[in-house]
Design an enzyme around this catalytic site. Structure first.
Site, mmCIF file in Angstrom:
data_model
loop_
_atom_site.group_PDB
_atom_site.id
_atom_site.type_symbol
_atom_site.label_atom_id
_atom_site.label_comp_id
_atom_site.label_asym_id
_atom_site.label_seq_id
_atom_site.Cartn_x
_atom_site.Cartn_y
_atom_site.Cartn_z
ATOM 1 N N LYS A 90 0.957 -1.107 0.042
ATOM 2 C CA LYS A 90 -0.148 0.024 0.090
ATOM 3 C C LYS A 90 1.108 1.259 0.009
ATOM 4 O O LYS A 90 1.993 1.355 0.642
ATOM 5 C CB LYS A 90 -1.064 0.056 1.364
ATOM 6 C CG LYS A 90 -2.162 0.989 0.748
ATOM 7 C CD LYS A 90 -3.287 0.201 0.156
ATOM 8 C CE LYS A 90 -4.492 0.744 0.113
ATOM 9 N NZ LYS A 90 -5.179 -0.073 -0.748
ATOM 10 N N GLY B 6 -22.063 4.794 1.803
ATOM 11 C CA GLY B 6 -21.194 4.975 0.827
ATOM 12 C C GLY B 6 -21.851 4.727 -0.405
ATOM 13 O O GLY B 6 -22.438 3.655 -0.696
ATOM 14 N N GLY C 279 -20.205 5.802 -3.555
ATOM 15 C CA GLY C 279 -19.192 6.164 -4.146
ATOM 16 C C GLY C 279 -19.186 5.015 -5.452
ATOM 17 O O GLY C 279 -19.993 4.042 -5.706
ATOM 18 N N ASN C 280 -17.837 4.793 -5.810
ATOM 19 C CA ASN C 280 -17.582 3.628 -6.791
ATOM 20 C C ASN C 280 -18.296 2.200 -6.243
ATOM 21 O O ASN C 280 -18.882 1.722 -7.006
ATOM 22 C CB ASN C 280 -16.057 3.525 -7.203
ATOM 23 C CG ASN C 280 -15.891 2.334 -8.088
ATOM 24 O OD1 ASN C 280 -15.605 1.284 -7.481
ATOM 25 N ND2 ASN C 280 -15.780 2.471 -9.317
ATOM 26 N N GLY D 252 -19.960 1.520 -3.350
ATOM 27 C CA GLY D 252 -21.405 1.279 -3.051
ATOM 28 C C GLY D 252 -22.172 1.506 -4.144
ATOM 29 O O GLY D 252 -23.330 0.680 -4.162
ATOM 30 N N TYR D 253 -22.115 2.257 -5.299
ATOM 31 C CA TYR D 253 -23.085 2.393 -6.105
ATOM 32 C C TYR D 253 -23.078 1.187 -6.967
ATOM 33 O O TYR D 253 -24.249 0.560 -7.346
ATOM 34 C CB TYR D 253 -22.979 3.658 -7.178
ATOM 35 C CG TYR D 253 -23.661 3.630 -8.365
ATOM 36 C CD1 TYR D 253 -24.911 3.745 -8.381
ATOM 37 C CD2 TYR D 253 -22.903 3.245 -9.672
ATOM 38 C CE1 TYR D 253 -25.816 3.708 -9.343
ATOM 39 C CE2 TYR D 253 -23.977 3.104 -10.592
ATOM 40 C CZ TYR D 253 -25.187 3.320 -10.554
ATOM 41 O OH TYR D 253 -25.888 3.143 -11.672
HETATM 42 P P1 NAD Z 1 -15.457 6.645 -3.318
HETATM 43 O O1 NAD Z 1 -14.642 7.575 -2.803
HETATM 44 O O2 NAD Z 1 -15.569 6.474 -4.760
HETATM 45 O O3 NAD Z 1 -16.709 6.679 -2.611
HETATM 46 C C1 NAD Z 1 -16.757 6.794 -0.973
HETATM 47 C C2 NAD Z 1 -18.270 6.963 -0.522
HETATM 48 O O4 NAD Z 1 -18.096 7.039 0.829
HETATM 49 C C3 NAD Z 1 -18.741 8.330 -1.079
HETATM 50 O O5 NAD Z 1 -19.908 8.182 -1.327
HETATM 51 C C4 NAD Z 1 -18.543 9.227 0.245
HETATM 52 O O6 NAD Z 1 -19.747 10.255 0.161
HETATM 53 C C5 NAD Z 1 -18.695 8.275 1.227
HETATM 54 N N1 NAD Z 1 -18.231 8.584 2.435
HETATM 55 C C6 NAD Z 1 -17.323 9.148 2.857
HETATM 56 N N2 NAD Z 1 -17.239 9.307 4.161
HETATM 57 C C7 NAD Z 1 -18.254 8.887 4.999
HETATM 58 C C8 NAD Z 1 -18.812 8.846 5.986
HETATM 59 N N3 NAD Z 1 -18.073 9.424 7.143
HETATM 60 N N4 NAD Z 1 -20.066 8.271 6.151
HETATM 61 C C9 NAD Z 1 -20.720 8.040 5.142
HETATM 62 N N5 NAD Z 1 -20.395 7.988 3.850
HETATM 63 C C10 NAD Z 1 -19.089 8.341 3.653
HETATM 64 O O7 NAD Z 1 -14.507 5.147 -2.850
HETATM 65 P P2 NAD Z 1 -14.582 4.052 -3.120
HETATM 66 O O8 NAD Z 1 -13.687 3.562 -4.349
HETATM 67 O O9 NAD Z 1 -16.044 3.609 -3.462
HETATM 68 O O10 NAD Z 1 -14.152 2.891 -1.922
HETATM 69 C C11 NAD Z 1 -15.081 2.799 -0.913
HETATM 70 C C12 NAD Z 1 -14.269 1.893 0.250
HETATM 71 O O11 NAD Z 1 -13.922 0.747 -0.387
HETATM 72 C C13 NAD Z 1 -12.810 2.539 0.520
HETATM 73 O O12 NAD Z 1 -12.840 1.611 2.100
HETATM 74 C C14 NAD Z 1 -12.023 1.794 -0.208
HETATM 75 O O13 NAD Z 1 -10.655 1.351 0.451
HETATM 76 C C15 NAD Z 1 -12.712 0.306 -0.488
HETATM 77 N N6 NAD Z 1 -12.231 -0.239 -1.794
HETATM 78 C C16 NAD Z 1 -12.344 0.224 -2.792
HETATM 79 C C17 NAD Z 1 -12.078 -0.511 -3.914
HETATM 80 C C18 NAD Z 1 -12.486 0.031 -5.361
HETATM 81 O O14 NAD Z 1 -12.143 -0.700 -6.410
HETATM 82 N N7 NAD Z 1 -12.672 1.352 -5.473
HETATM 83 C C19 NAD Z 1 -11.510 -1.961 -3.774
HETATM 84 C C20 NAD Z 1 -11.508 -2.351 -2.679
HETATM 85 C C21 NAD Z 1 -11.812 -1.563 -1.439
#
Ligand code: NAD
Length: 438
Positions: free
Chosen positions: A103, A225, A227-228, A230-231
């Site tokens: 990381k 969440g 974002g990527n 959650g959506y």
């Molecule tokens: P992102 O930035 O696209 O979305 C994050 C979402 O969480 C947003 O909707 C944001 O508004 C919300 N959020 C942030 N702080 C918050 C809070 N305090 N309370 C409620 N909602 C909150 O990020 P992502 O890529 O969707 O990643 C989300 C999580 O998944 C992270 O922990 C990341 O490490 C993990 N993850 C992501 C991937 C990936 O491929 N993107 C892969 C493995 C793990």
């Protein structure tokens, strides 16, 4: 929040009694093989030079090159980097892809930078860490606040460095794109990478629902969440026939008992700036039959499956007693603290660990790396098909091990992953290497 690195060590300790591995090897696995600290010098738009602390934690490469994202965040710190690098090692091992774990991160609030400053920072990161990266050494990717554009700048910088070297040395024969994943499709990225983590999570949801006897339309899902991760989780869960009854972002949440439409909700969130402005029960509303709730309320809703998909440590000792979900699928990294996980197990809540649930992302990154190395690019259908196969096999292996050893899914996933890493180390003729040069 509890210390994530201490949590990562505790999780390893929980698997220890079930492992067939020398004690000194398990001890060694608590530490990154290499921890690199640097200070990036970046020229800001006002002409001044600013320094940014930057890290790379390379935990283990027994099963293949180190693999893990690079995050930009003001709270990036060494404990977090180390924890996340351990989790990457287990994640790659649990789904059986040939990578180790790493990381990286920079202590910066990227929202305060101009686009030019962000580009210079990203190029500086690659310049400083390039000697540690390589398609067969360490393959970074996007993480929190980093994206495909940032990976494009980094791969471009890496290629410049390689071509300067090859003027004086032998021609560099490494596939130029395979050094980094999460790139734009036009620069060797993979189709389906964007949706992959959420898609992989939805496969886990389907398999879990079948095991728990949940009926799709009646099974209720709450997602923190949007974002990527959650959506896309919501999108594929809805498509598979589940009912997403709540979703939230950092500015609040909505509860929609009849089920929300993920596409319309995303469109509304993008227009209004937050999900909480979208649903209402009155006549003046964008989307009907819902109401705004707080983020804390979302986490304690009486649903079948709770899906934390935002950030670390959101379910901890402070709120775990109020959690009412039957099952939790950890889509964020480390959303449930170790102390809270102990309480949840006692309450009988089924917890699918992050290293399994969100491994769809790194699996698609693996596909990207394979495509870059072979120069043969896959269709999105093929990516999803192969991703589905890998997630299904990993879930089945973890589930069966949990039954066999009479342990929870979390412990089973750790036993499976750590044993795979330990086996690779033993086959390589493990030698205690001390505690790394960190
Ligand atoms: P992102 O930035 O696209 O979305 C994050 C979402 O969480 C947003 O909707 C944001 O508004 C919300 N959020 C942030 N702080 C918050 C809070 N305090 N309370 C409620 N909602 C909150 O990020 P992502 O890529 O969707 O990643 C989300 C999580 O998944 C992270 O922990 C990341 O490490 C993990 N993850 C992501 C991937 C990936 O491929 N993107 C892969 C493995 C793990």
């Amino acid at each position: 929040m509890e210390n994530p690195y201490q949590d990562a060590i505790k999780q390893l300790e929980e698997a220890r009694p079930y492992l067939d591995a020398p004690a000194d090897m398990v001890e060694q696995l608590k530490f990154p093989k290499r921890f690199i600290r640097k200070l990036l010098s970046v020229k800001m738009d006002d002409g001044k030079i600013r320094k940014f602390p930057a890290f790379r934690s390379q935990h283990n490469d027994a099963r293949g090159p180190f693999k893990g994202g690079i995050r930009y965040h003001p709270q990036v710190n060494e404990a977090e980097m180390k924890a996340l690098s351990l989790w990457m090692t287990w994640k790659c091992a649990v789904v059986g892809i040939p990578f180790g774990g790493a990381k990286g991160g920079v202590v910066v609030d990227p929202k305060t930078l101009s686009s030019g400053e962000l580009e210079r920072l990203s190029r500086a990161y690659m310049r400083v860490f390039a000697p540690y990266f390589g398609a067969w050494k360490d393959v970074p990717a996007p993480d929190l606040n980093t994206n495909a554009q940032i990976m494009a700048w980094m791969v471009d910088e890496y290629q410049k460095i390689q071509s300067q070297k090859s003027k004086v040395k032998s021609q560099n024969d490494e596939s130029p794109y395979a050094v980094i994943t999460g790139k734009p499709v036009a620069l060797g990225g993979s189709l389906g990478r964007e949706e992959a983590t959420g898609f992989g999570g939805s496969i886990i949801l389907k398999l879990l629902a079948a095991k728990l006897g949940l009926k799709k339309r009646h099974a209720t899902i709450a997602i923190q969440g949007f974002g990527n991760v959650g959506y896309w989780f919501a999108h594929f869960a809805d498509k598979a026939g589940f009912t997403v009854v709540a979703a939230g972002d950092s500015k609040g949440a909505v509860s929609v008992p009849k089920g929300l439409n993920p596409q319309l909700t995303l469109a509304c969130k993008e227009e209004k700036g937050k999900i909480a402005s979208c649903y209402c029960v009155g006549s003046v509303c964008d989307l009907r039959h819902g109401k705004a709730i707080s983020d804390d309320e979302l986490l304690t809703l009486d649903v079948d499956v709770l899906v934390p998909a935002a950030m670390e440590g959101v379910i901890g000792i402070h709120n775990v007693q109020s959690v009412r979900a039957k099952a939790i699928i950890e889509m964020a990294n480390g959303p449930v603290t170790e102390a809270a996980a102990v309480v949840l197990r006692k309450k009988g809540v089924v917890l699918v660990p992050d290293i399994l649930a969100n491994a769809g992302g790194v699996t698609a990154s693996y596909f990207e790396w394979v495509q870059n190395l072979s120069g043969y690019y896959w269709t999105k259908t093929l990516v999803f098909e192969r991703l589905g196969e890998i997630m299904e096999a990993a879930f089945a292996a973890v589930w069966e091990l949990a039954q066999e050893k009479k342990v929870d899914l979390h412990t089973a996933a750790y036993i499976l992953a750590v044993q795979r890493v330990a086996d690779a180390m033993m086959l390589r003729g493990h030698r205690a290497e001390g505690k790394g040069n960190f």
